[in-house]
Motif scaffolding. Structure first.
Motif, PDB file in Angstrom:
ATOM      1  N   ARG B 336       0.833  -1.208   0.000  1.00  0.00           N
ATOM      2  CA  ARG B 336       0.000   0.000   0.000  1.00  0.00           C
ATOM      3  C   ARG B 336       0.863   1.253   0.000  1.00  0.00           C
ATOM      4  O   ARG B 336       0.574   2.224  -0.680  1.00  0.00           O
ATOM      5  CB  ARG B 336      -0.898   0.028   1.240  1.00  0.00           C
ATOM      6  N   LEU B 358      -5.374 -11.553  -2.861  1.00  0.00           N
ATOM      7  CA  LEU B 358      -6.153 -11.272  -4.069  1.00  0.00           C
ATOM      8  C   LEU B 358      -7.303 -10.312  -3.781  1.00  0.00           C
ATOM      9  O   LEU B 358      -7.656  -9.475  -4.602  1.00  0.00           O
ATOM     10  CB  LEU B 358      -6.692 -12.577  -4.666  1.00  0.00           C
ATOM     11  N   ALA B 359      -7.882 -10.428  -2.589  1.00  0.00           N
ATOM     12  CA  ALA B 359      -9.031  -9.581  -2.263  1.00  0.00           C
ATOM     13  C   ALA B 359      -8.597  -8.175  -1.865  1.00  0.00           C
ATOM     14  O   ALA B 359      -9.277  -7.198  -2.173  1.00  0.00           O
ATOM     15  CB  ALA B 359      -9.841 -10.208  -1.129  1.00  0.00           C
ATOM     16  N   GLU B 360      -7.455  -8.063  -1.187  1.00  0.00           N
ATOM     17  CA  GLU B 360      -7.145  -6.782  -0.547  1.00  0.00           C
ATOM     18  C   GLU B 360      -6.186  -5.882  -1.313  1.00  0.00           C
ATOM     19  O   GLU B 360      -6.129  -4.679  -1.049  1.00  0.00           O
ATOM     20  CB  GLU B 360      -6.605  -7.035   0.872  1.00  0.00           C
ATOM     21  N   VAL B 361      -5.395  -6.448  -2.216  1.00  0.00           N
ATOM     22  CA  VAL B 361      -4.441  -5.583  -2.912  1.00  0.00           C
ATOM     23  C   VAL B 361      -5.160  -4.786  -3.997  1.00  0.00           C
ATOM     24  O   VAL B 361      -5.873  -5.345  -4.827  1.00  0.00           O
ATOM     25  CB  VAL B 361      -3.282  -6.403  -3.514  1.00  0.00           C
ATOM     26  N   ALA B 363      -4.593  -3.045  -7.060  1.00  0.00           N
ATOM     27  CA  ALA B 363      -3.686  -2.801  -8.182  1.00  0.00           C
ATOM     28  C   ALA B 363      -4.364  -3.286  -9.450  1.00  0.00           C
ATOM     29  O   ALA B 363      -5.326  -4.060  -9.393  1.00  0.00           O
ATOM     30  CB  ALA B 363      -2.364  -3.545  -7.972  1.00  0.00           C
ATOM     31  N   ALA B 364      -3.857  -2.839 -10.594  1.00  0.00           N
ATOM     32  CA  ALA B 364      -4.449  -3.260 -11.872  1.00  0.00           C
ATOM     33  C   ALA B 364      -4.338  -4.768 -12.034  1.00  0.00           C
ATOM     34  O   ALA B 364      -5.238  -5.412 -12.562  1.00  0.00           O
ATOM     35  CB  ALA B 364      -3.768  -2.538 -13.027  1.00  0.00           C
ATOM     36  N   GLY B 365      -3.229  -5.353 -11.557  1.00  0.00           N
ATOM     37  CA  GLY B 365      -3.058  -6.801 -11.621  1.00  0.00           C
ATOM     38  C   GLY B 365      -2.677  -7.352 -10.262  1.00  0.00           C
ATOM     39  O   GLY B 365      -1.805  -6.789  -9.582  1.00  0.00           O
ATOM     40  N   VAL B 366      -3.365  -8.409  -9.825  1.00  0.00           N
ATOM     41  CA  VAL B 366      -3.034  -9.063  -8.562  1.00  0.00           C
ATOM     42  C   VAL B 366      -2.899 -10.548  -8.864  1.00  0.00           C
ATOM     43  O   VAL B 366      -3.864 -11.191  -9.292  1.00  0.00           O
ATOM     44  CB  VAL B 366      -4.117  -8.805  -7.489  1.00  0.00           C
ATOM     45  N   GLY B 391      -4.345   4.026 -13.797  1.00  0.00           N
ATOM     46  CA  GLY B 391      -5.460   4.850 -13.334  1.00  0.00           C
ATOM     47  C   GLY B 391      -6.699   3.994 -13.117  1.00  0.00           C
ATOM     48  O   GLY B 391      -6.785   2.874 -13.616  1.00  0.00           O
ATOM     49  N   ARG B 392      -7.638   4.514 -12.350  1.00  0.00           N
ATOM     50  CA  ARG B 392      -8.868   3.760 -12.099  1.00  0.00           C
ATOM     51  C   ARG B 392     -10.008   4.200 -13.014  1.00  0.00           C
ATOM     52  O   ARG B 392     -11.031   3.531 -13.108  1.00  0.00           O
ATOM     53  CB  ARG B 392      -9.322   3.960 -10.649  1.00  0.00           C
TER      54      ARG B 392
END
Lengths: 438, 438
Positions: B336, B358-361, B363-366, B391-392
């Motif tokens: 983070r 997988l649930a908490e990170v 980022a564009a790719g996890v 960007g989101r």
């Protein structure tokens, strides 16, 4: 919303708390977010006396300093609160927009890619005197797992503070962080956040053109919305008179202050002698001020004259500009030059003219034989509306919950390396899509 | 690309011509755009001698002023041209992204709403010395019906001019406006356009972090891409040694200059004594410079020391930072604080640890048990890649043609007015979705 001015550091701390809360919201189940929303709906009804008392103070303080229409929007009563609660329950009942699988693809055996919806993060919403917008936007933000920092109009500050207290109570009772919905004290607080793309992911203005433009000019954070709603209705040579008159009447008068109300009507020159007098006969008695081009004035001398400025005006009032155009091409050129990319309509029985208009007009909404007033999230069936965007990036047109979402790519492997898929002897990818959501 | 400096008015005229061309492209059939692309692929091969001669001049002029890697990227040869042509043919073969029905809904009988994909409009692409990027991005723009204004690196100016001539020839031969793809002469031209959100819809930088940041800072037009690619790999307590070593090796060394290469490896403290020596034994002999936290240095004294700056470094080189963390929570906190939202991976056999990561990170790719180097449009199966966005808003992660599209709402009615659907006695909407695309 707090009355005291806060330092930039305090504002940043609020935004950081919102960011933390958004992380928590992003991993919550649909049930938890729905519980909070249903609790909020109940509290809006049970604490009506507190909310109405706060609102009464706002209305009293505003006195006669506000225009009647603004005062009417500021005013809350029991039916409005009940409608608010119903709106929140409707949002709670929408399907969960989070954790949805948008794509599921086998890159290779044991190497599976999924694209899953997730919240944007932290929203900054700035709106003018309408307390119900605060509840609606908070409900949409919570439903989609976003935290939200809200700045309401000064006129509504007591109402907004009371509503925020109720929202935060609902959050706390559902076990969610109350920092997920916070009020910003003043414009200075908004100004601090507009400089922090790291703290705010999306700015949503709900208000006047001036508000939208001032926010757009002040930040590099994406702003969802529209500054202008200059909508046209083109009455083609093959427009039926009765339909054309009814549609213009609806698009102008059903709610003249709306962004999707029509501002300029373009009329094919070969239909002008038939349609213009009919329009004038219908609209003038209803109090619409009609301003026409020289060709219009020749046909209906009682019209006022339109100036160049009228083609770029968003009246937000019962005023309508009228212009005779040579043909469909001239109408398309006028719309390209003066439209704001919001909603444009053609009225015609000619399918070829309709097809060209639908194909060539570049706007969020392009309509055939329908009122521009249909451009709206509720009427489109989105359940709720964040706003209407005239931008092309991200969401366009009426924006529902979808506009508050992003996505993440999850890749589940068993130790695969890219090197194994590289070069002439590398493994090929399978790229096999699952046909339906799991 | 023209050599002469142009006035701001001339640059604006170019952008206006691009806008006109984009309108034409938006209404073209898939066949016409494919014809232009296939013609371009042919011309790249048939005019290879012209293109290679121009490139040879660029390479000669650059002499030894450029780093070897940059010179290598600048250099064109027959196989590279053939690969370019194949890439263009692959884009031509993709399904048409335009005019796709994304939603089809009956609002009421005889009142049908459809949402149809359309181009964004005009793109401004700024890239550094890689002539093949010019062809790739032009092909993607044409495929998606967008016009594009391109600014390439000065080192490649003769190559770029020759390639642009070929692209414009292909457009003209297909009957499409050659203003759809134009070269911008210099940075000043880009600077003029960055101030004109009305002329350019999206800015796409293809190059260094400095390039991306300078463009982001200079414009309110949305910028698609990423400034930083600070990717982490977290080796959990339950990471298999061999898999962990192989994945780190691939993620660091398969292409160290890539944005999706790993920069920092986080290691669970209870796995550190097992994994760190194995990593050092594998990577040090391959020339990777390893920089460790104090706990790492205790376990493997031959490592260099990491400073605070290493946690925020994107090396783009065979350098790797190593840090021992207390647990998964500490790893998540580090990501983070220091991640850039690009791609983050966990290596573990523990499904619960993987699920939390997988649930908490955010980022564009996890990724779980896969190399960060898989974060790529080709590997994801998008056929072609516009860039990778951190960007989101709008597109996130590797962006294919989808990122160059917007949509319009078309409403087909028979004279319906909103007034008829308003109030207690108003008609209800049906909001009936068609189950599949027509």
């Amino acid at each position: 919303m707090s009355e005291a001015a806060l330092s930039p550091l305090q504002i940043q701390a609020m935004a950081q708390a919102a960011r933390e809360a958004s992380r928590r919201l992003a991993t919550t189940s649909s049930g938890l977010r729905s519980t909070a929303l249903l609790r909020l709906a109940d509290l809006l009804e049970r604490q009506a006396h507190v909310l109405l008392a706060a609102n009464e103070e706002d209305v009293r303080a505003a006195g006669d300093t506000l225009p009647a229409a603004t005062l009417q929007r500021l005013h809350l009563d029991a039916p409005k609160l009940a409608a608010m609660a119903q709106g929140v329950r409707a949002v709670a009942a929408l399907p969960d927009p989070l954790h949805r699988v948008q794509l599921r693809r086998l890159l290779d055996d044991g190497l599976e890619l999924t694209r899953v919806s997730c919240p944007l993060g932290v929203l900054c919403v700035v709106f003018e005197a309408r307390p119900d917008a605060l509840v609606q936007i908070s409900a949409l933000a919570l439903k989609s797992g976003n935290a939200v920092l809200l700045k309401g109009g000064r006129e509504a500050r007591r109402s907004n503070a009371a509503l925020l207290a109720v929202i935060q109570q609902a959050l706390a009772e559902a076990g969610l962080p109350d920092a997920a919905v916070q009020g910003l004290p003043d414009r200075e607080a908004v100004a601090v956040l507009l400089q922090r793309p790291d703290l705010v992911d999306l700015v949503i203005p709900r208000g006047s053109r001036e508000l939208v433009q001032s926010l757009q000019a002040a930040t590099r954070i994406p702003v969802l919305g529209h500054a202008d709603g200059i909508c046209h209705m083109y009455l083609d040579e093959a427009a039926e008179t009765a339909m054309a008159v009814a549609l213009v009447r609806d698009a102008k008068l059903q709610y003249p202050a709306a962004c999707n109300a029509v501002e300029t009507v373009l009329i094919h020159r070969r239909a002008a002698a038939r349609l213009l007098p009919a329009l004038a006969a219908d609209l003038a008695p209803r109090g619409v001020e009609l301003r026409g081009c020289p060709a219009c004035l020749e046909l209906v001398p009682t019209l006022g004259p339109a100036t160049e400025a009228d083609w770029d005006a968003e009246y937000g009032a019962p005023i309508l500009a009228l212009k005779v155009v040579a043909d469909l091409d001239a109408a398309l050129a006028h719309i390209r030059a003066h439209g704001s990319g919001h909603t444009e309509a053609i009225v015609t029985r000619d399918p070829r003219a309709a097809a060209r208009f639908l194909a060539e007009v570049d706007a969020a909404g392009v309509f055939h034989n329908a009122s521009t007033r249909f451009a709206d999230g509720y009427r489109y069936g989105f359940g709720a509306e964040v706003g209407i965007s005239t931008g092309r990036i991200h969401a366009r047109g009426p924006v529902g919950l979808e506009g508050l979402l992003s996505y993440r790519y999850l890749l589940l492997g068993h130790g695969q390396c890219v090197e194994d898929y590289t070069g002439p002897s590398g493994r090929p990818f399978r790229h096999l899509d699952f046909t339906s959501e799991p």
